[in-house]
Design a protein around this motif. Structure first.
Motif, mmCIF file in Angstrom:
data_model
loop_
_atom_site.group_PDB
_atom_site.id
_atom_site.type_symbol
_atom_site.label_atom_id
_atom_site.label_comp_id
_atom_site.label_asym_id
_atom_site.label_seq_id
_atom_site.Cartn_x
_atom_site.Cartn_y
_atom_site.Cartn_z
ATOM 1 N N ARG A 8 0.832 -1.204 0.000
ATOM 2 C CA ARG A 8 0.000 0.000 0.000
ATOM 3 C C ARG A 8 0.871 1.261 0.000
ATOM 4 N N ILE A 9 1.911 1.259 0.804
ATOM 5 C CA ILE A 9 2.801 2.415 0.873
ATOM 6 C C ILE A 9 3.589 2.555 -0.419
ATOM 7 N N ALA A 10 4.008 1.428 -1.012
ATOM 8 C CA ALA A 10 4.734 1.489 -2.283
ATOM 9 C C ALA A 10 3.862 2.080 -3.383
ATOM 10 N N ARG A 11 2.581 1.715 -3.417
ATOM 11 C CA ARG A 11 1.675 2.292 -4.423
ATOM 12 C C ARG A 11 1.473 3.784 -4.194
ATOM 13 N N ASN A 69 19.393 15.791 -7.399
ATOM 14 C CA ASN A 69 18.327 16.545 -6.739
ATOM 15 C C ASN A 69 17.438 15.660 -5.873
ATOM 16 N N ASP A 70 17.965 14.531 -5.377
ATOM 17 C CA ASP A 70 17.116 13.610 -4.624
ATOM 18 C C ASP A 70 16.646 14.184 -3.293
ATOM 19 N N LYS A 71 17.401 15.084 -2.702
ATOM 20 C CA LYS A 71 16.965 15.708 -1.439
ATOM 21 C C LYS A 71 15.738 16.590 -1.662
ATOM 22 N N GLN A 72 15.744 17.328 -2.761
ATOM 23 C CA GLN A 72 14.597 18.182 -3.086
ATOM 24 C C GLN A 72 13.366 17.332 -3.407
ATOM 25 N N ILE A 73 13.565 16.220 -4.110
ATOM 26 C CA ILE A 73 12.452 15.328 -4.438
ATOM 27 C C ILE A 73 11.895 14.698 -3.169
ATOM 28 N N ARG A 74 12.781 14.318 -2.249
ATOM 29 C CA ARG A 74 12.330 13.739 -0.976
ATOM 30 C C ARG A 74 11.560 14.772 -0.152
ATOM 31 N N PHE A 75 12.014 16.029 -0.180
ATOM 32 C CA PHE A 75 11.306 17.095 0.539
ATOM 33 C C PHE A 75 9.905 17.294 -0.033
ATOM 34 N N GLU A 76 9.824 17.321 -1.371
ATOM 35 C CA GLU A 76 8.513 17.473 -2.025
ATOM 36 C C GLU A 76 7.601 16.292 -1.699
ATOM 37 N N ASN A 79 6.252 16.681 1.769
ATOM 38 C CA ASN A 79 5.141 17.639 1.843
ATOM 39 C C ASN A 79 3.830 17.014 1.392
ATOM 40 N N ARG A 80 3.911 16.058 0.465
ATOM 41 C CA ARG A 80 2.694 15.443 -0.059
ATOM 42 C C ARG A 80 2.146 14.331 0.828
ATOM 43 N N VAL A 81 3.016 13.566 1.488
ATOM 44 C CA VAL A 81 2.559 12.381 2.235
ATOM 45 C C VAL A 81 2.801 12.493 3.737
ATOM 46 N N HIS A 82 3.013 13.696 4.246
ATOM 47 C CA HIS A 82 3.333 13.823 5.666
ATOM 48 C C HIS A 82 2.187 13.390 6.577
ATOM 49 N N ASN A 83 0.961 13.378 6.074
ATOM 50 C CA ASN A 83 -0.156 12.921 6.909
ATOM 51 C C ASN A 83 -0.269 11.402 6.933
ATOM 52 N N GLN A 84 0.269 10.718 5.926
ATOM 53 C CA GLN A 84 0.153 9.266 5.855
ATOM 54 C C GLN A 84 1.354 8.538 6.455
ATOM 55 N N LEU A 85 2.547 9.134 6.374
ATOM 56 C CA LEU A 85 3.763 8.468 6.832
ATOM 57 C C LEU A 85 4.453 9.283 7.919
ATOM 58 N N ARG A 86 4.970 8.585 8.896
ATOM 59 C CA ARG A 86 5.706 9.264 9.958
ATOM 60 C C ARG A 86 7.128 9.591 9.508
ATOM 61 N N ILE A 87 7.780 8.632 8.851
ATOM 62 C CA ILE A 87 9.144 8.810 8.360
ATOM 63 C C ILE A 87 9.110 8.744 6.836
ATOM 64 N N ILE A 88 9.678 9.738 6.195
ATOM 65 C CA ILE A 88 9.747 9.754 4.733
ATOM 66 C C ILE A 88 10.954 8.902 4.336
ATOM 67 N N PRO A 89 10.758 7.886 3.505
ATOM 68 C CA PRO A 89 11.865 6.973 3.193
ATOM 69 C C PRO A 89 12.938 7.628 2.334
ATOM 70 N N GLU A 90 14.145 7.084 2.449
ATOM 71 C CA GLU A 90 15.244 7.484 1.581
ATOM 72 C C GLU A 90 14.940 6.968 0.183
ATOM 73 N N LEU A 91 15.219 7.777 -0.827
ATOM 74 C CA LEU A 91 14.857 7.419 -2.195
ATOM 75 C C LEU A 91 16.073 6.950 -2.974
ATOM 76 N N ARG A 92 15.881 5.862 -3.715
ATOM 77 C CA ARG A 92 16.899 5.358 -4.634
ATOM 78 C C ARG A 92 16.242 5.169 -5.987
ATOM 79 N N PHE A 93 16.909 5.661 -7.024
ATOM 80 C CA PHE A 93 16.330 5.633 -8.364
ATOM 81 C C PHE A 93 17.180 4.778 -9.293
#
Length: 111
Positions: A8-11, A69-76, A79-93
């Motif tokens: 669910r979180i991955a989707r 620019n992965d830090k900026q993408i993680r920040f964005e 901002n979008r999922v802060h109500n659903q997730l407590r910790i924003i995951p580290e992103l790997r592309f």
């Protein structure tokens, strides 16, 4: 039970990342980035996103730009999922080249 939450979180992350990339690539004419798949670690701390880039010749260049620019993408994303997730995951592309592989197989079968 844990796998259902991970899926669910991955989707959710896949949908939000695709919206972020869609808004960022509007300024770049002739480039389209789609998020084909997201995987999240069991502790929800690392998200691995697979990207499909059109045209595929610019894939490496765009991946370098995204990783810079992965830090900026993680920040964005935060901002979008802060109500659903407590910790924003580290992103790997990573580049998802499955469509190029399918095209290559089709060309081999035609010849």
């Amino acid at each position: 039970m844990q796998e259902t939450r991970q899926n669910r979180i991955a989707r959710l992350l896949q949908k939000e990342l695709s919206l972020i990339f869609q808004s960022q690539t509007r300024a770049m004419r002739g480039v389209m980035i789609s998020v084909t798949r997201c995987k999240i670690s069991p502790d929800l701390s690392i998200c691995t996103a697979y990207l499909s880039v059109f045209p595929s010749e610019r894939g490496e260049e765009i991946l370098k730009n995204i990783n810079a620019n992965d830090k900026q993408i993680r920040f964005e994303l935060g901002n979008r999922v802060h109500n659903q997730l407590r910790i924003i995951p580290e992103l790997r592309f990573f580049i998802d080249d499955s469509l190029d592989y399918i095209d290559h197989i089709d060309e081999l079968l035609k010849s």
